[in-house]
Design a protein around this motif. Structure first.
Motif, PDB file in Angstrom:
ATOM      1  N   VAL A 409      66.726  33.968  63.634  1.00 49.50           N
ATOM      2  CA  VAL A 409      67.172  35.121  63.294  1.00 49.50           C
ATOM      3  C   VAL A 409      65.874  36.281  62.747  1.00 49.50           C
ATOM      4  CG1 VAL A 409      69.002  33.957  61.877  1.00 49.50           C
ATOM      5  CG2 VAL A 409      66.715  34.132  60.770  1.00 49.50           C
ATOM      6  N   ASP A 410      66.019  37.589  62.380  1.00 53.06           N
ATOM      7  CA  ASP A 410      65.065  38.343  62.458  1.00 53.06           C
ATOM      8  C   ASP A 410      64.299  38.223  61.066  1.00 53.06           C
ATOM      9  OD1 ASP A 410      65.490  39.537  65.178  1.00 53.06           O
ATOM     10  OD2 ASP A 410      66.911  40.998  64.395  1.00 53.06           O
ATOM     11  N   SER A 411      63.050  38.663  61.014  1.00 56.96           N
ATOM     12  CA  SER A 411      62.637  38.737  59.662  1.00 56.96           C
ATOM     13  C   SER A 411      62.616  40.189  59.292  1.00 56.96           C
ATOM     14  CB  SER A 411      61.068  38.315  59.800  1.00 56.96           C
ATOM     15  OG  SER A 411      60.396  39.069  60.737  1.00 56.96           O
ATOM     16  N   ASN A 412      63.819  40.731  58.718  1.00 54.53           N
ATOM     17  CA  ASN A 412      64.043  42.121  58.565  1.00 54.53           C
ATOM     18  C   ASN A 412      63.793  42.199  57.084  1.00 54.53           C
ATOM     19  OD1 ASN A 412      65.119  44.581  58.395  1.00 54.53           O
ATOM     20  ND2 ASN A 412      66.849  44.195  59.608  1.00 54.53           N
ATOM     21  N   VAL A 413      62.957  43.251  56.738  1.00 56.33           N
ATOM     22  CA  VAL A 413      62.682  43.589  55.565  1.00 56.33           C
ATOM     23  C   VAL A 413      63.812  44.324  54.722  1.00 56.33           C
ATOM     24  CG1 VAL A 413      61.174  45.006  53.961  1.00 56.33           C
ATOM     25  CG2 VAL A 413      60.215  44.092  56.111  1.00 56.33           C
ATOM     26  N   ASP A 414      64.761  44.911  55.617  1.00 52.05           N
ATOM     27  CA  ASP A 414      65.745  45.650  54.931  1.00 52.05           C
ATOM     28  C   ASP A 414      66.788  44.791  54.349  1.00 52.05           C
ATOM     29  OD1 ASP A 414      64.495  48.149  55.741  1.00 52.05           O
ATOM     30  OD2 ASP A 414      65.747  48.077  57.430  1.00 52.05           O
ATOM     31  N   GLU A 415      66.907  43.386  54.807  1.00 53.36           N
ATOM     32  CA  GLU A 415      67.737  42.455  54.342  1.00 53.36           C
ATOM     33  C   GLU A 415      67.555  41.957  53.028  1.00 53.36           C
ATOM     34  OE1 GLU A 415      68.307  39.211  56.957  1.00 53.36           O
ATOM     35  OE2 GLU A 415      68.822  40.423  58.728  1.00 53.36           O
ATOM     36  N   THR A 457      67.427  36.805  51.360  1.00 52.05           N
ATOM     37  CA  THR A 457      66.202  37.038  51.908  1.00 52.05           C
ATOM     38  C   THR A 457      65.544  37.766  50.675  1.00 52.05           C
ATOM     39  OG1 THR A 457      67.097  37.127  54.200  1.00 52.05           O
ATOM     40  CG2 THR A 457      64.906  38.294  53.653  1.00 52.05           C
ATOM     41  N   GLU A 458      64.017  37.733  50.682  1.00 56.43           N
ATOM     42  CA  GLU A 458      63.274  38.341  49.678  1.00 56.43           C
ATOM     43  C   GLU A 458      62.084  38.743  50.525  1.00 56.43           C
ATOM     44  OE1 GLU A 458      64.530  36.302  45.411  1.00 56.43           O
ATOM     45  OE2 GLU A 458      62.582  36.337  46.083  1.00 56.43           O
ATOM     46  N   VAL A 459      61.403  39.934  49.918  1.00 58.51           N
ATOM     47  CA  VAL A 459      60.126  40.226  50.471  1.00 58.51           C
ATOM     48  C   VAL A 459      59.317  40.194  49.124  1.00 58.51           C
ATOM     49  CG1 VAL A 459      58.818  42.265  50.741  1.00 58.51           C
ATOM     50  CG2 VAL A 459      61.093  42.026  51.918  1.00 58.51           C
ATOM     51  N   TRP A 460      58.187  39.623  49.578  1.00 62.46           N
ATOM     52  CA  TRP A 460      57.177  39.334  48.578  1.00 62.46           C
ATOM     53  C   TRP A 460      55.781  39.913  49.061  1.00 62.46           C
ATOM     54  CZ3 TRP A 460      56.987  33.092  46.919  1.00 62.46           C
ATOM     55  CH2 TRP A 460      58.055  32.842  46.197  1.00 62.46           C
ATOM     56  N   ASP A 461      55.259  40.738  48.125  1.00 63.12           N
ATOM     57  CA  ASP A 461      53.827  41.320  48.500  1.00 63.12           C
ATOM     58  C   ASP A 461      52.648  40.182  47.791  1.00 63.12           C
ATOM     59  OD1 ASP A 461      54.497  43.598  50.094  1.00 63.12           O
ATOM     60  OD2 ASP A 461      55.055  44.618  48.514  1.00 63.12           O
ATOM     61  N   VAL A 462      52.021  39.668  48.403  1.00 66.07           N
ATOM     62  CA  VAL A 462      51.142  38.650  47.871  1.00 66.07           C
ATOM     63  C   VAL A 462      49.778  39.417  47.819  1.00 66.07           C
ATOM     64  CG1 VAL A 462      50.431  36.401  48.224  1.00 66.07           C
ATOM     65  CG2 VAL A 462      52.530  36.796  48.850  1.00 66.07           C
ATOM     66  N   SER A 480      57.761  34.808  56.833  1.00 65.12           N
ATOM     67  CA  SER A 480      57.181  35.650  58.052  1.00 65.12           C
ATOM     68  C   SER A 480      56.086  36.646  57.561  1.00 65.12           C
ATOM     69  CB  SER A 480      57.850  36.095  58.982  1.00 65.12           C
ATOM     70  OG  SER A 480      57.318  36.471  60.303  1.00 65.12           O
ATOM     71  N   ALA A 481      55.006  36.632  57.958  1.00 67.29           N
ATOM     72  CA  ALA A 481      54.194  37.790  57.688  1.00 67.29           C
ATOM     73  C   ALA A 481      54.348  39.016  58.538  1.00 67.29           C
ATOM     74  CB  ALA A 481      52.540  37.442  57.810  1.00 67.29           C
ATOM     75  N   LYS A 482      54.465  40.052  57.704  1.00 68.44           N
ATOM     76  CA  LYS A 482      54.888  41.496  58.475  1.00 68.44           C
ATOM     77  C   LYS A 482      53.749  42.378  58.225  1.00 68.44           C
ATOM     78  CE  LYS A 482      58.643  42.074  59.570  1.00 68.44           C
ATOM     79  NZ  LYS A 482      59.081  41.609  60.847  1.00 68.44           N
ATOM     80  N   LYS A 483      53.156  42.425  57.276  1.00 72.44           N
ATOM     81  CA  LYS A 483      51.936  43.602  57.391  1.00 72.44           C
ATOM     82  C   LYS A 483      50.711  42.947  56.299  1.00 72.44           C
ATOM     83  CE  LYS A 483      52.998  47.233  54.938  1.00 72.44           C
ATOM     84  NZ  LYS A 483      53.731  48.606  54.345  1.00 72.44           N
ATOM     85  N   VAL A 484      49.642  43.357  56.367  1.00 70.18           N
ATOM     86  CA  VAL A 484      48.430  43.043  55.799  1.00 70.18           C
ATOM     87  C   VAL A 484      47.523  44.422  55.423  1.00 70.18           C
ATOM     88  CG1 VAL A 484      46.469  41.533  55.470  1.00 70.18           C
ATOM     89  CG2 VAL A 484      48.397  40.594  56.925  1.00 70.18           C
ATOM     90  N   THR A 485      47.640  44.803  53.958  1.00 67.33           N
ATOM     91  CA  THR A 485      47.368  46.261  53.767  1.00 67.33           C
ATOM     92  C   THR A 485      46.150  45.824  52.851  1.00 67.33           C
ATOM     93  OG1 THR A 485      49.314  47.117  53.911  1.00 67.33           O
ATOM     94  CG2 THR A 485      47.783  48.254  52.928  1.00 67.33           C
ATOM     95  N   GLN A 486      44.827  46.607  53.174  1.00 63.47           N
ATOM     96  CA  GLN A 486      43.697  46.750  52.134  1.00 63.47           C
ATOM     97  C   GLN A 486      43.785  47.239  51.037  1.00 63.47           C
ATOM     98  OE1 GLN A 486      40.130  48.583  53.425  1.00 63.47           O
ATOM     99  NE2 GLN A 486      38.989  46.837  53.162  1.00 63.47           N
ATOM    100  N   LYS A 543      62.842  33.529  53.799  1.00 58.69           N
ATOM    101  CA  LYS A 543      64.367  33.239  54.052  1.00 58.69           C
ATOM    102  C   LYS A 543      64.540  31.903  53.095  1.00 58.69           C
ATOM    103  CE  LYS A 543      65.523  36.272  57.256  1.00 58.69           C
ATOM    104  NZ  LYS A 543      66.705  37.107  56.993  1.00 58.69           N
ATOM    105  N   PHE A 544      65.692  31.954  52.399  1.00 57.54           N
ATOM    106  CA  PHE A 544      66.088  30.821  51.643  1.00 57.54           C
ATOM    107  C   PHE A 544      67.409  30.368  52.363  1.00 57.54           C
ATOM    108  CE2 PHE A 544      63.423  33.228  48.579  1.00 57.54           C
ATOM    109  CZ  PHE A 544      62.804  32.273  48.249  1.00 57.54           C
ATOM    110  N   ARG A 545      67.351  30.053  53.475  1.00 59.37           N
ATOM    111  CA  ARG A 545      68.224  29.399  54.551  1.00 59.37           C
ATOM    112  C   ARG A 545      67.661  29.181  55.704  1.00 59.37           C
ATOM    113  NH1 ARG A 545      69.742  35.180  54.456  1.00 59.37           N
ATOM    114  NH2 ARG A 545      69.493  35.960  56.495  1.00 59.37           N
ATOM    115  N   LEU A 546      68.502  28.587  56.655  1.00 62.38           N
ATOM    116  CA  LEU A 546      68.221  28.000  58.001  1.00 62.38           C
ATOM    117  C   LEU A 546      67.826  29.194  58.940  1.00 62.38           C
ATOM    118  CD1 LEU A 546      70.340  24.800  58.330  1.00 62.38           C
ATOM    119  CD2 LEU A 546      67.767  24.825  57.587  1.00 62.38           C
ATOM    120  N   VAL A 547      66.799  29.249  59.698  1.00 58.00           N
ATOM    121  CA  VAL A 547      66.508  30.368  60.523  1.00 58.00           C
ATOM    122  C   VAL A 547      66.783  30.233  61.826  1.00 58.00           C
ATOM    123  CG1 VAL A 547      64.367  30.913  58.922  1.00 58.00           C
ATOM    124  CG2 VAL A 547      64.144  29.597  60.798  1.00 58.00           C
ATOM    125  N   HIS A 548      67.318  29.015  62.226  1.00 53.51           N
ATOM    126  CA  HIS A 548      67.691  28.989  63.549  1.00 53.51           C
ATOM    127  C   HIS A 548      69.029  29.310  63.794  1.00 53.51           C
ATOM    128  CE1 HIS A 548      68.836  25.031  62.078  1.00 53.51           C
ATOM    129  NE2 HIS A 548      69.512  24.727  62.997  1.00 53.51           N
TER     130      HIS A 548
END
Length: 587
Positions: A409-415, A457-462, A480-486, A543-548
Motif C-alpha cells: 500500500v502507498d505511503s500517502n501523507v494525504d491519508e 494512518t498518521e504523519v509524524w515529524d520527528v 516509511s520516511a518521506k522527507k528529511v529537512t534541516q 501505518k497501524f494496519r497491515l501494509v501488504h
C-alpha cells in the motif's frame, strides 16, 4: 535542564544511590582497563582465520499431508561458554536455544510461514547474578529473590500486546519473580504480515543493553514460498546466509568487556550512553571468512550492535543489490556501492561474485562512532568479514535479479488522520556529558500521549535535537520516511523547545525549512526502524494496519500492556528514566 526535569530525576537518584553501591560490590568487577588495552586484545586476534558459523534453524511449523500447521516451541535462555575466536579463551555468554548444549550466539534462526501462527514458551534458566555490570540508579527490573530478569520482543512482528515483550513483563528463572505487566509464559506470534526479516531479542526494563551484549539475540524469518519463488532469488543453505553483526570487546581471559564506570559517575555510577566494541563479530565469530563460488548469493544482514552504525562496502568494489529492508521487500531491486545500517536495522541484499576482479573481498565499515560525527573506524572495527572466492570458473547459477519485487500500500501523507511532532532531547551534566534522553520531554513511566486508532494512518515529524543519529523503532507498526529537512537556526529552536516543549509554539514551520536530504532508495519501503538525522526533522508515514493487504490486525490491540516506541541504541533503550520516553500505544 529545566526545574521539572530536576524534580523528576533527583528523588530516584537519591533513593537508589545507596542501593547501587551494594549491588556493584555484590557482583564483583574486572580490573579497570583502557581503550588501548581493549584494542590490544582485539588486535591480537588474527582476522579471517575462522569460518563463518551458521546458526541452527528451528522451524516454526510442522507439515502434515503436505499442509503446514501450527506448533508450540519451548526456547530457553542459558549461560554457557562460547568461542568467539580461535585464539581467544572461551567466553561466558547468555544464549537462546532449545537446550543448553545446542544454544548458540546468536540464537537459532526461527523460520516461520506467513499465516501459520507459532506459539513459543520462553524459559529463563539464567543464574542468580548477571555476568555484566548494570546500573541500579536507573529504572530497572530488580527481582526480590535474585536472578536475571528477561523478556523477549520479536522486533518487526505484528503481535498481540501480551506477546510483544513489554519491558514490564520481565521474569526470572522459574517465573519466581515477574514484572507487574507479566501475564503469560507462552507467546503467540500470528505471522500474519508479509514475508520478511525480523529478529528476537531481550527487552527487560533497564537491562536491555546488558542482556543483548551478553548474547540474547536471534534471527526470525517469515516465508511464503508461493509468493517468493517467482522472484528467482538465491536460496538454500549454500547460497542464502544470515549475517548477524555485533561489536564486542574482550578481556585477555576471554570475558566480555562492559564498562563499570559511567560518564557521570556521581549521577549514574555505571550507565553510559553508548557501547562500542573493538572486535567485529559476525554470527558469533570475530572477523570470520566465507568461501564462496563465482555466482550470486543472498545475505540477510542484521546490525545487532548496541550503538555502532556500519557503512558497509566491499574492498573489490562489487556492489550490493538491495532487495529488502527490515520486514519488507523493496518495490524493485536497488544497486548501491554502500549500505548504512543502524542498530536494529536489517538489509536483505544480493552480491554477485561472478565477475569478481579479485580472489577475495573484505566487507568494510566506514561509519564514524558515534554516528555521524564521532571517531573514524580503525584497522579493527573498520573491517567486518572476508569473502574468499573459490576458483576462476563461473559456477552454475539459476538465480536472477528480478525487475520488480513487491508493491505494498502507498505511503500517502494525504491519508493521515493525525499529525504529531515527536522531539528527541538529550540532557547533559555541567561537565557536558549525557545524563538522560527523553522523547517530547517525558519519561518512559509517564502516561501515554500517543493514542492512534487501529487501521489508521498518521504523519509524524520527528525532530532530533541531539548530536547523534538515532534509529527510531515502533512496535507493531510500520512506517516509511518521506522527507528529511534541516532545522534552521537550530540553537534558537532548541532553546525554545527546552523551555516550552511545544514545536508549534516554537514556530517549527519557520525553522524546518532548510535543505532536504533525500531518503536513500534502498530505504524506500515500510520499515521497523528509521534513522533520525541530528539537527533535522524526519517526516514519516505510520501505518497501524497491515501494509501488504491493507488488512486490520486480527487481535485486540487495545489490551494491556499496550505497545511502545523508542530509540534502538540499546544503552538508552531501557532504562526509561535515562533514555528517550517510550510511549505505550494504547489503541
Amino acid at each position: 535542564m529545566s526545574m521539572r526535569m530536576q524534580v523528576k530525576l533527583l528523588p530516584t537518584i537519591l533513593f537508589l544511590a545507596i542501593y547501587c553501591v551494594a549491588v556493584v560490590i555484590a557482583m564483583g568487577t574486572q580490573p579497570p582497563v583502557s581503550d588501548q588495552y581493549l584494542q590490544a586484545v582485539a588486535g591480537s586476534l588474527e582476522m579471517y582465520v575462522d569460518p563463518l558459523p551458521q546458526m541452527p534453524k528451528i522451524y516454526g511449523y510442522s507439515m502434515f499431508n503436505g499442509q503446514p500447521s501450527s506448533i508450540k516451541l519451548t526456547i530457553g535462555m542459558y549461560q554457557k561458554k562460547w568461542k568467539f575466536h580461535r585464539d581467544l579463551p572461551p567466553t561466558t555468554v547468555f544464549v537462546y536455544g532449545t537446550d543448553p548444549v545446542t544454544a548458540t550466539f546468536p540464537g537459532p534462526t526461527i523460520e516461520a510461514l506467513q499465516g501459520v501462527p507459532l506459539w513459543v514458551t520462553w524459559k529463563n534458566y539464567l543464574p542468580a547474578h548477571h555476568i555484566l555490570p548494570w546500573d541500579p540508579t536507573i529504572p530497572v527490573a530488580i527481582p526480590s529473590h535474585g536472578g536475571v530478569p528477561t523478556v523477549v520482543h520479536l522486533h518487526g512482528g505484528v503481535n498481540p500486546p501480551q506477546s510483544d515483550g513489554s519491558a514490564f513483563a520481565w521474569f526470572t528463572a522459574g517465573f519466581r519473580d515477574v514484572g507487574h505487566k507479566w501475564t503469560q509464559a507462552t507467546y503467540m506470534y500470528p505471522n500474519i504480515q508479509c514475508p520478511g526479516n525480523l529478529w528476537y531479542h531481550d527487552h527487560a526494563l533497564g537491562l536491555t543493553r546488558a542482556n543483548l551484549l551478553a548474547g540474547l539475540i536471534g534471527a526470525y524469518v517469515i516465508r511464503n514460498a508461493t509468493a517468493e519463488a517467482p522472484f528467482g532469488l538465491p536460496s538454500g543453505d549454500l547460497f542464502e546466509f544470515h549475517l548477524v553483526i555485533a561489536d564486542r570487546s574482550f578481556y585477555k581471559d576471554g570475558s566480555l568487556y562492559m564498562n563499570y564506570t559511567g560518564d557521570n559517575p556521581t549521577i549514574h555510577p555505571e550507565w553510559q550512553p553508548e557501547y562500542f566494541g573493538e572486535a567485529i563479530t559476525v554470527n558469533g565469530n570475530a572477523w570470520p571468512f566465507l568461501v564462496i563460488l563465482r555466482r550470486r548469493y543472498r545475505f540477510r544482514i542484521l546490525n545487532s550492535s548496541n550503538a555502532r552504525y556500519f557503512n558497509l562496502s566491499l574492498s573489490n568494489n562489487l556492489p550490493f543489490t538491495v532487495i529488502g529492508s527490515d520486514s519488507t521487500y523493496l518495490h524493485k531491486p536497488i544497486e548501491t556501492p554502500t549500505i548504512l545500517i543502524a542498530p536494529s536495522e536489517i538489509f536483505d541484499v544480493l552480491i554477485d561474485f561472478t565477475n569478481s576482479p579479485t580472489q577475495f573481498a573484505e566487507m568494510m565499515n566506514s561509519a564514524a562512532y558515534p554516528y555521524p560525527t564521532g571517531d573514524v573506524p580503525n584497522n579493527l572495527n573498520g573491517k567486518v568479514m572476508k569473502f574468499v572466492v573459490a576458483g576462476n570458473l563461473r559456477a552454475p547459477d539459476e538465480s536472477r535479479v528480478p525487475p520488480t519485487l513487491v508493491k505494498y500500500v502507498d505511503s500517502n501523507v494525504d491519508e493521515a488522520v493525525k499529525h504529531r511532532y515527536i522531539v528527541l532531547y538529550e540532557y547533559e551534566s555541567p561537565t557536558d556529558d549525557p545524563t538522560h534522553l527523553y522523547i517530547n520531554g517525558l519519561r518512559f513511566q509517564d502516561p501515554a500521549t500517543e493514542t492512534p486508532k487501529p487501521g489508521t494512518t498518521e504523519v509524524w515529524d520527528v525532530i532530533n535535537l541531539t548530536v547523534d543519529n538515532h534509529p527510531l523503532h515502533l512496535h507493531s507498526a510500520t512506517f516509511s520516511a518521506k522527507k528529511v529537512t534541516q532545522i534552521q537556526d537550530l540553537d534558537t529552536f532548541k532553546d525554545c523547545m527546552t523551555e516550552l516543549n511545544d514545536a508549534e509554539k516554537c514556530n517549527v514551520t519557520r525553522h524546518a525549512e532548510g535543505p532536504t536530504v533525500p531518503v536513500p532508495d534502498y530505504e524506500k519501503t515500510w520499515k521497523n526502524a528509521v534513522k533520525m538525522t541530528p539537527g533535522y526533522m524526519t517526516t514519516i508515514v505510520v501505518k497501524f494496519r497491515l501494509v501488504h493487504n491493507n488488512g486490520s490486525y486480527p487481535f485486540d490491540i487495545t489490551a494491556e500492556p499496550g505497545y511502545v516506541y523508542h530509540c534502538h541504541v540499546n544503552s538508552i533503550l531501557f532504562p526509561p528514566f535515562t533514555n528517550y520516553k517510550t510511549y505505550m500505544l494504547n489503541w
